[in-house]
Design a protein around this motif. Structure first.
Motif, PDB file in Angstrom:
ATOM      1  N   ARG A   5     -26.731  -1.044  -9.805  1.00  0.00           N
ATOM      2  CA  ARG A   5     -27.165  -1.640 -11.068  1.00  0.00           C
ATOM      3  C   ARG A   5     -27.229  -0.605 -12.197  1.00  0.00           C
TER       4      ARG A   5
ATOM      5  N   SER B  20     -30.679  -2.943   0.452  1.00  0.00           N
ATOM      6  CA  SER B  20     -29.284  -3.134   0.848  1.00  0.00           C
ATOM      7  C   SER B  20     -28.467  -1.855   0.775  1.00  0.00           C
TER       8      SER B  20
ATOM      9  N   ARG C  49     -39.420  -7.586  -8.682  1.00  0.00           N
ATOM     10  CA  ARG C  49     -38.430  -7.968  -7.667  1.00  0.00           C
ATOM     11  C   ARG C  49     -38.564  -7.048  -6.454  1.00  0.00           C
ATOM     12  N   ASP C  50     -38.843  -5.779  -6.714  1.00  0.00           N
ATOM     13  CA  ASP C  50     -39.140  -4.848  -5.614  1.00  0.00           C
ATOM     14  C   ASP C  50     -40.650  -4.641  -5.499  1.00  0.00           C
TER      15      ASP C  50
ATOM     16  N   ARG D  34     -35.653  -6.991 -15.636  1.00  0.00           N
ATOM     17  CA  ARG D  34     -34.458  -6.384 -15.034  1.00  0.00           C
ATOM     18  C   ARG D  34     -33.340  -7.376 -14.732  1.00  0.00           C
TER      19      ARG D  34
ATOM     20  N   HIS E  97     -34.685   1.325  -6.589  1.00  0.00           N
ATOM     21  CA  HIS E  97     -33.773   1.861  -7.611  1.00  0.00           C
ATOM     22  C   HIS E  97     -34.387   3.059  -8.320  1.00  0.00           C
TER      23      HIS E  97
ATOM     24  N   ARG F  55     -30.443   4.657  -7.718  1.00  0.00           N
ATOM     25  CA  ARG F  55     -29.462   3.829  -7.009  1.00  0.00           C
ATOM     26  C   ARG F  55     -28.336   3.386  -7.953  1.00  0.00           C
TER      27      ARG F  55
ATOM     28  N   LYS G 173     -22.961  -9.206  -3.482  1.00  0.00           N
ATOM     29  CA  LYS G 173     -23.091  -8.262  -2.362  1.00  0.00           C
ATOM     30  C   LYS G 173     -21.750  -7.634  -2.001  1.00  0.00           C
TER      31      LYS G 173
ATOM     32  N   ASP H 219     -31.415 -12.900   0.963  1.00  0.00           N
ATOM     33  CA  ASP H 219     -31.917 -11.899   0.018  1.00  0.00           C
ATOM     34  C   ASP H 219     -31.987 -12.413  -1.412  1.00  0.00           C
TER      35      ASP H 219
ATOM     36  N   HIS I  12     -32.072  -5.831   5.981  1.00  0.00           N
ATOM     37  CA  HIS I  12     -33.523  -5.683   5.767  1.00  0.00           C
ATOM     38  C   HIS I  12     -34.091  -7.079   5.683  1.00  0.00           C
TER      39      HIS I  12
ATOM     40  N   HIS J 206     -38.457  -7.200  -0.757  1.00  0.00           N
ATOM     41  CA  HIS J 206     -38.055  -7.074   0.649  1.00  0.00           C
ATOM     42  C   HIS J 206     -39.292  -6.902   1.522  1.00  0.00           C
TER      43      HIS J 206
ATOM     44  N   HIS K 212     -21.773  -4.040  -1.503  1.00  0.00           N
ATOM     45  CA  HIS K 212     -22.586  -3.651  -0.350  1.00  0.00           C
ATOM     46  C   HIS K 212     -21.718  -3.495   0.904  1.00  0.00           C
TER      47      HIS K 212
ATOM     48  N   ARG L 263     -25.068  -6.006 -11.757  1.00  0.00           N
ATOM     49  CA  ARG L 263     -24.280  -5.204 -10.822  1.00  0.00           C
ATOM     50  C   ARG L 263     -22.957  -5.890 -10.496  1.00  0.00           C
TER      51      ARG L 263
END
Ligand code: 3PG
Ligand code: CO
Length: 546
Positions: free
Chosen positions: A280, A73, A163-164, A199, A133, A277, A352, A420, A462, A491, A355, A206
């Motif tokens: 967060r 994002s 998560r990623d 996390r 991140h 990033r 978001k 997301d 994304h 993602h 964002h 965030r």
């Protein structure tokens, strides 16, 4: 920053509205695609009956180091807002390490000097190679360099991802890393993992959605207050055994020997937060650097040399000490519109909100022009989103519809977080429900935009909900011996839709000649829809006049 009025395009007679369906990509397969599985009659109809193209939303198209990197994002909204592609944190840090630039900076010197005066050097951050991140390779490079420069004691505070990267992959990172640390450890180099946790449980909140996460992290990393284990492996294995939690939700843990934590953070230490990033990273950085601080009971603030991998907020200069210069994203769409008298409106829910404001505006907090801009944040639920997959999409739509109807705004943008945030839970049924909830809102919103003679752009930053099952390297769904799939929380690399919805004879059509169009082509398109020519260095518009 004067924009040229277009002689080719006349301004849309009503509002232009960008609708970002966060995490809604276009997958080439059916299996595990919550977007296709969901019953979404409105979205289906819009996609079938209006001009649509697929935009690249990952890799080099959004400033990531390689096309193996998924989008996210931050980089997606940066590209939407900047109309150009900037090299992003992931790339800038990797380059700074490769060139050695990072070691020459003041921040690194101060961190090392503090540690060499007898302090411990702590590294805290997201422990994976997700590259959203952070990246574990950056951490390794810094540990090795610290050793080489004569730092004697290093402690690591690891935020487990899931998560990623794969949802239960923590040990794939922790176990080889322990072996790696064994290889570095020696008589004059003491290095160990001191604390950690999932996390989404500790540290990485965030947009002030839930400060209690940061408090839990602070207690674990700084004060060493929490359940004790002999190793990170033991902590992860124990938690998994006790309850069926995925990595991002693992509780915090403290590594201790004979009841004594291995690495609390005390006066005279240095702390590097190694995420690049910002979203967060801001709250924990505030906790480490603000003298007077009220979001939670912090206890005495240790006097440490704190450095972020980057500066996470350029306006508030947070944190003041950082290792790598963030990208400077200038002349964004938002700034151009503000300087040319176009009224703007941005809305999302808490998860978001930054964002569609901060990232959209090139990592800038605040507005360009108070009088011309309205930003609205709808408070997010503080629950696991698989429990309420509709999130706040109805409330956002209520407020947005009123804004569209008011006729006060020429350009509006909204981010719907559902695809997301629910996609990240790995819960397929919930993601299907999320999409269906979203579709009901499109059914309410789009007719109002059309009634006001406006144009809606339906797109995404994304993919995520479009692939809810893990795939193997060949792109096939992974199944275990019983034929069961494995949840995918991260993602995707898939492109995203870009659908232009307007009334009859809008005076434009999609261009067919843009090679590999991506998210950054959207800003020039919006300028054309508003009746302006885009600045020369913006990536080309996706439409031509007819
Ligand atoms: C997160 O921070 O939740 C994920 O790492 C990335 O998600 P986003 O880029 O969609 O915010
Ligand atoms: Co996401």
């Amino acid at each position: 920053m004067k924009l040229e009025k277009s002689s080719r395009f006349s301004a849309c007679p009503g509002p232009v509205v960008t609708i970002v369906l966060d995490g809604v990509g276009i997958s080439p397969r059916e299996d595990g695609d919550a977007v296709k599985t969901a019953r979404t009659p409105t979205l289906d109809k819009l996609m079938a009956s209006y001009p649509m193209i697929a935009l690249r939303a990952h890799g080099t198209a959004v400033g990531m180091p390689s096309d193996e990197d998924m989008g996210n994002s931050e980089v997606g909204h940066n590209a939407f807002g900047a109309g150009r592609v900037f090299a992003q944190g992931a790339k800038l840090v990797a380059e700074s390490i490769a060139s050695g630039h990072l070691w020459q900076g003041h921040a690194w010197h101060e961190v090392v000097a503090t540690a060499k005066q007898g302090g411990t050097l702590h590294f805290l951050g997201l422990f994976s190679d997700g590259n959203v991140h952070s990246h574990i390779d950056h951490l390794k490079a810094m540990i090795e360099r610290a050793k080489q420069e004569g730092v004697a004691k290093v402690r690591l505070h690891i935020l487990l991802d899931g998560r990623d990267v794969g949802e239960t992959s923590a040990l794939d990172y922790v176990d080889p890393f322990e072996a790696y640390l064994d290889g570095l450890r020696g008589a004059d180099f003491d290095v160990a993992i001191a604390s950690g946790g999932g996390r989404m449980q500790i540290t990485m909140d965030r947009y002030e959605a839930d400060w209690s996460m940061v408090k839990r992290g602070w207690d674990i990393h700084v004060r060493g207050l929490g359940r004790q284990f002999a190793s990170a492996h033991e902590a992860i294995a124990t938690f998994r055994n006790e309850a069926n939690v995925i990595d991002q939700d693992l509780p915090g843990f403290v590594i201790a020997k004979d009841g004594k934590p291995l690495g609390t953070i005390v006066d005279g230490d240095a702390v590097v937060f190694f995420n690049f990033r910002g979203d967060r990273a801001i709250e924990i950085s505030r906790a480490f650097t603000e003298e007077s601080f009220s979001p939670f009971e912090r206890g005495p603030l240790p006097k440490v040399t704190y450095a972020g991998m980057m500066q996470y907020d350029g306006d508030t200069k947070l944190p003041p000490r950082f290792l790598v210069e963030p990208p400077t994203i200038d002349r964004t769409l938002g700034e151009y519109l503000a300087k040319n008298g176009i009224s703007q409106y941005a809305i999302s829910e808490t998860q978001k909100f930054g964002h569609v404001t901060y990232f959209w505006n090139g990592n800038r907090s605040g507005k360009f022009d108070e009088a011309l801009e309205t930003y609205v944040e709808i408070p997010s639920d503080v629950v696991p989103f698989e429990q309420r997959p509709w999130m706040k999409c109805a409330e956002i739509t209520d407020t947005l519809i009123a804004a569209v109807r008011s006729g006060k705004y020429q350009y509006l943008r909204v981010n719907y977080a559902n695809g997301d945030m629910v996609g990240h839970t790995g819960n397929f049924e919930a993601a299907v429900t999320a999409m269906q909830g979203l579709d009901l809102q499109l059914a309410r919103l789009i007719p109002v935009i059309l009634e006001m003679n406006g144009t809606a752009i339906i797109t995404a930053d994304h993919g995520n909900a479009d692939e809810m099952y893990e795939l193997d390297k060949k792109g096939n769904v992974v199944r275990n011996a019983e034929g069961r799939t494995k949840a995918k929380t991260s993602h995707t690399l898939n492109p995203v839709p870009f659908v232009l919805v307007s009334g009859e004879n809008p005076g434009y059509r999609l261009r067919g000649d843009i090679a590999a169009p991506g998210l950054s082509n959207s800003a020039a398109t919006i300028l054309n829809l508003l009746g302006f020519e885009a600045p020369d260095d913006y990536d080309p518009s996706l439409i031509e006049a007819v």
